[in-house]
Write a protein that holds these residues in place. Structure first.
Motif, PDB file in Angstrom:
ATOM      1  N   ILE A 223     -14.948  47.131   0.665  1.00 58.62           N
ATOM      2  CA  ILE A 223     -14.022  48.206   0.379  1.00 58.62           C
ATOM      3  C   ILE A 223     -13.887  49.146   1.750  1.00 58.62           C
ATOM      4  CG2 ILE A 223     -14.117  48.251  -1.978  1.00 58.62           C
ATOM      5  CD1 ILE A 223     -16.340  50.436  -0.361  1.00 58.62           C
ATOM      6  N   ALA A 224     -14.719  48.739   2.953  1.00 58.55           N
ATOM      7  CA  ALA A 224     -14.935  49.734   3.719  1.00 58.55           C
ATOM      8  C   ALA A 224     -13.892  49.598   4.888  1.00 58.55           C
ATOM      9  CB  ALA A 224     -16.268  49.285   4.455  1.00 58.55           C
ATOM     10  N   GLU A 225     -13.021  50.548   4.923  1.00 63.38           N
ATOM     11  CA  GLU A 225     -12.090  50.746   6.404  1.00 63.38           C
ATOM     12  C   GLU A 225     -12.678  51.307   7.417  1.00 63.38           C
ATOM     13  OE1 GLU A 225      -8.642  52.983   5.764  1.00 63.38           O
ATOM     14  OE2 GLU A 225      -9.608  54.427   4.846  1.00 63.38           O
ATOM     15  N   ILE A 226     -13.757  51.721   7.340  1.00 57.99           N
ATOM     16  CA  ILE A 226     -14.439  52.592   8.489  1.00 57.99           C
ATOM     17  C   ILE A 226     -15.759  52.561   8.054  1.00 57.99           C
ATOM     18  CG2 ILE A 226     -14.756  54.742  10.034  1.00 57.99           C
ATOM     19  CD1 ILE A 226     -11.797  55.313   8.898  1.00 57.99           C
TER      20      ILE A 226
ATOM     21  N   GLY B 125     -14.739  44.088  12.650  1.00 56.08           N
ATOM     22  CA  GLY B 125     -13.250  44.588  12.623  1.00 56.08           C
ATOM     23  C   GLY B 125     -13.293  45.975  12.228  1.00 56.08           C
ATOM     24  N   ARG B 126     -14.251  46.836  12.041  1.00 57.21           N
ATOM     25  CA  ARG B 126     -14.273  48.165  11.545  1.00 57.21           C
ATOM     26  C   ARG B 126     -14.263  49.197  12.690  1.00 57.21           C
ATOM     27  NH1 ARG B 126     -14.970  44.604   7.771  1.00 57.21           N
ATOM     28  NH2 ARG B 126     -14.840  45.133   5.487  1.00 57.21           N
ATOM     29  N   PRO B 127     -13.663  50.275  12.791  1.00 59.77           N
ATOM     30  CA  PRO B 127     -13.820  51.570  13.538  1.00 59.77           C
ATOM     31  C   PRO B 127     -15.325  52.113  13.011  1.00 59.77           C
ATOM     32  CG  PRO B 127     -11.720  51.753  12.478  1.00 59.77           C
ATOM     33  CD  PRO B 127     -12.416  50.702  11.669  1.00 59.77           C
ATOM     34  N   PHE B 128     -15.688  52.706  14.063  1.00 56.68           N
ATOM     35  CA  PHE B 128     -17.348  53.285  13.813  1.00 56.68           C
ATOM     36  C   PHE B 128     -17.189  55.134  14.279  1.00 56.68           C
ATOM     37  CE2 PHE B 128     -21.402  54.393  15.709  1.00 56.68           C
ATOM     38  CZ  PHE B 128     -22.286  54.371  14.773  1.00 56.68           C
ATOM     39  N   ALA B 129     -17.703  55.520  13.244  1.00 55.37           N
ATOM     40  CA  ALA B 129     -17.856  56.759  13.168  1.00 55.37           C
ATOM     41  C   ALA B 129     -19.023  57.497  13.561  1.00 55.37           C
ATOM     42  CB  ALA B 129     -16.902  57.538  12.098  1.00 55.37           C
ATOM     43  N   ILE B 130     -19.129  58.556  14.249  1.00 51.48           N
ATOM     44  CA  ILE B 130     -20.300  59.455  14.132  1.00 51.48           C
ATOM     45  C   ILE B 130     -19.896  60.665  13.531  1.00 51.48           C
ATOM     46  CG2 ILE B 130     -21.885  60.630  15.609  1.00 51.48           C
ATOM     47  CD1 ILE B 130     -21.808  58.727  17.769  1.00 51.48           C
ATOM     48  N   LYS B 131     -20.596  61.172  12.430  1.00 54.35           N
ATOM     49  CA  LYS B 131     -20.210  62.352  11.637  1.00 54.35           C
ATOM     50  C   LYS B 131     -21.494  63.355  11.871  1.00 54.35           C
ATOM     51  CE  LYS B 131     -19.903  64.312   7.083  1.00 54.35           C
ATOM     52  NZ  LYS B 131     -21.346  65.050   6.992  1.00 54.35           N
TER      53      LYS B 131
ATOM     54  N   LEU C  40     -25.262  49.876  15.954  1.00 51.39           N
ATOM     55  CA  LEU C  40     -24.486  49.856  14.701  1.00 51.39           C
ATOM     56  C   LEU C  40     -22.954  49.743  15.235  1.00 51.39           C
ATOM     57  CD1 LEU C  40     -26.583  52.563  12.912  1.00 51.39           C
ATOM     58  CD2 LEU C  40     -26.481  50.303  12.534  1.00 51.39           C
ATOM     59  N   LYS C  41     -22.650  50.518  16.256  1.00 51.07           N
ATOM     60  CA  LYS C  41     -21.356  50.375  16.657  1.00 51.07           C
ATOM     61  C   LYS C  41     -20.987  48.995  16.890  1.00 51.07           C
ATOM     62  CE  LYS C  41     -17.980  51.866  20.192  1.00 51.07           C
ATOM     63  NZ  LYS C  41     -17.883  52.422  21.650  1.00 51.07           N
ATOM     64  N   ALA C  42     -21.732  48.062  17.485  1.00 45.93           N
ATOM     65  CA  ALA C  42     -21.481  46.752  17.736  1.00 45.93           C
ATOM     66  C   ALA C  42     -21.187  46.058  16.678  1.00 45.93           C
ATOM     67  CB  ALA C  42     -22.599  46.053  18.779  1.00 45.93           C
ATOM     68  N   LEU C  43     -22.067  46.151  15.652  1.00 48.43           N
ATOM     69  CA  LEU C  43     -21.993  45.523  14.272  1.00 48.43           C
ATOM     70  C   LEU C  43     -20.641  45.746  13.395  1.00 48.43           C
ATOM     71  CD1 LEU C  43     -23.224  43.809  11.883  1.00 48.43           C
ATOM     72  CD2 LEU C  43     -24.286  45.830  11.135  1.00 48.43           C
ATOM     73  N   ALA C  44     -20.344  47.181  13.446  1.00 44.88           N
ATOM     74  CA  ALA C  44     -19.153  47.648  12.852  1.00 44.88           C
ATOM     75  C   ALA C  44     -17.794  46.801  13.769  1.00 44.88           C
ATOM     76  CB  ALA C  44     -18.905  49.108  12.958  1.00 44.88           C
ATOM     77  N   SER C  45     -17.851  46.763  15.064  1.00 47.86           N
ATOM     78  CA  SER C  45     -16.894  46.206  15.739  1.00 47.86           C
ATOM     79  C   SER C  45     -16.843  44.683  15.535  1.00 47.86           C
ATOM     80  CB  SER C  45     -17.217  46.371  17.218  1.00 47.86           C
ATOM     81  OG  SER C  45     -16.129  45.459  17.930  1.00 47.86           O
ATOM     82  N   SER C  46     -17.779  43.958  15.337  1.00 41.72           N
ATOM     83  CA  SER C  46     -17.942  42.584  14.896  1.00 41.72           C
ATOM     84  C   SER C  46     -17.277  42.322  13.576  1.00 41.72           C
ATOM     85  CB  SER C  46     -19.458  42.110  14.919  1.00 41.72           C
ATOM     86  OG  SER C  46     -20.122  42.294  13.630  1.00 41.72           O
TER      87      SER C  46
ATOM     88  N   ASP D 225     -15.655  55.314  17.992  1.00 38.61           N
ATOM     89  CA  ASP D 225     -13.883  55.035  17.657  1.00 38.61           C
ATOM     90  C   ASP D 225     -13.443  56.379  17.105  1.00 38.61           C
ATOM     91  OD1 ASP D 225     -13.530  52.133  18.112  1.00 38.61           O
ATOM     92  OD2 ASP D 225     -15.100  51.986  16.753  1.00 38.61           O
ATOM     93  N   ILE D 226     -14.427  57.142  16.266  1.00 37.89           N
ATOM     94  CA  ILE D 226     -14.247  58.526  15.559  1.00 37.89           C
ATOM     95  C   ILE D 226     -15.236  59.424  15.955  1.00 37.89           C
ATOM     96  CG2 ILE D 226     -13.933  59.578  13.427  1.00 37.89           C
ATOM     97  CD1 ILE D 226     -12.843  56.734  12.499  1.00 37.89           C
ATOM     98  N   ALA D 227     -15.103  60.588  16.283  1.00 37.35           N
ATOM     99  CA  ALA D 227     -16.073  61.444  16.389  1.00 37.35           C
ATOM    100  C   ALA D 227     -15.716  62.748  15.427  1.00 37.35           C
ATOM    101  CB  ALA D 227     -16.187  62.364  17.719  1.00 37.35           C
ATOM    102  N   LEU D 228     -16.595  62.883  14.360  1.00 41.95           N
ATOM    103  CA  LEU D 228     -16.252  63.942  13.272  1.00 41.95           C
ATOM    104  C   LEU D 228     -17.048  65.093  13.476  1.00 41.95           C
ATOM    105  CD1 LEU D 228     -15.297  64.785  10.681  1.00 41.95           C
ATOM    106  CD2 LEU D 228     -16.662  63.149   9.564  1.00 41.95           C
TER     107      LEU D 228
END
Length: 276
Positions: free
Chosen positions: A137-140, A178-184, A170-176, A201-204
């Motif tokens: 269910i994860a898009e990001i 196919g999901r954008p990676f956010a730092i909140k 963690l960013k590399a795993l998200a990329s693998s 990909d996203i700076a929150l």
């Protein structure tokens, strides 16, 4: 004194729930919660005039302890369904116990939707486990870095202060996947330095709704001061904290923000609906 229910103030500006933790309030007599609200009115309109961004539910957990909801699992189903009905994009967060994340995943699955998944800053193997739980269910995928500042949570479940190396992994795993990676939780000079190094990909921009001790200030002013640096070093900039009306939403968009996250107003809406 704590009050585990929303006071349904005419304006949700932080004055009606001062120091109510658990509850809807924040630390230091709600100073950052109050500043978040006030300074969206005070900062000037930015330069960007294309208002093509969207609104997303902020990741909210703790239905019983923070909101006085009658049932923790039902809180996530009711909140997600309310936002789906209002055509609002979704986010879920995690907490302790693990069921808070698992029920959020179940609620999104039941609604047939995708969501941004914000995970607490555990050690990376534990984060990877949670990413796997949410994969369908994860898009990001995002890391809720500012949750490290919640001292009780940090000590209870062993949160860690995230550094460049762990976030890159963690960013590399998200990329693998196919999901954008956010730092909140971007809210300090140190956070800006991390964004420069990681280039998420996203700076929150967030101070956890004014609920955690970092520094005194508002997300509105932080965005106004640092949006150019964040835009140069991330794919998108998002923001949360104190946004209550369309004018403030458009003001956020004018600083290049792609998504505005809103939390308390949606929680208040389901509390009123349930007459809590």
């Amino acid at each position: 004194m704590s009050n585990k229910k929303c006071n349904f103030c005419e304006t949700c500006n932080g004055h009606g729930c001062i120091s109510q933790l658990p509850g809807m309030g924040g630390i230091d007599e709600n100073i950052n919660f109050i500043l978040n609200y006030d300074q969206w009115q005070e900062i000037p309109m930015g330069q960007k005039q294309s208002f093509d961004a969207k609104i997303r539910l902020a990741p909210m957990t703790g239905g019983i302890e923070n909101c006085g909801y009658h049932d923790e699992k039902q809180f996530y189903f009711d909140l997600i369904n309310h936002c789906v009905n209002e055509k609002v994009a979704l986010s879920i967060g995690d907490g302790c116990p693990d069921e808070k994340l698992l029920w959020g995943i179940e609620a999104v699955t039941n609604a047939g939707k995708k969501t941004a998944v914000f995970i607490k800053p555990y050690e990376n193997n534990k984060i990877k486990q949670r990413m796997a739980w949410a994969e369908n269910i994860a898009e990001i995928y995002g890391i809720d870095t500012d949750a490290f500042n919640i001292i009780t949570m940090r000590n209870k479940v062993h949160l860690e202060k995230k550094d460049e190396s762990s976030l890159r992994e963690l960013k590399a795993l998200a990329s693998s996947k196919g999901r954008p990676f956010a730092i909140k939780g971007i809210f300090t000079d140190e956070d800006i330095d991390l964004v420069k190094k990681i280039k998420p990909d996203i700076a929150l921009v967030s101070n956890h709704g004014g609920r955690v001790p970092q520094r005194h200030g508002s997300t509105a002013q932080f965005l106004a001061d640092f949006h150019k640096i964040l835009l140069e070093n991330s794919g998108e900039v998002w923001v949360d904290g104190g946004i209550r009306n369309q004018d403030q939403i458009q003001k956020a968009f004018s600083y290049g923000v792609k998504e505005v996250l809103i939390g308390r107003p949606f929680v208040s809406a389901i509390l009123k609906k349930q007459k809590i």
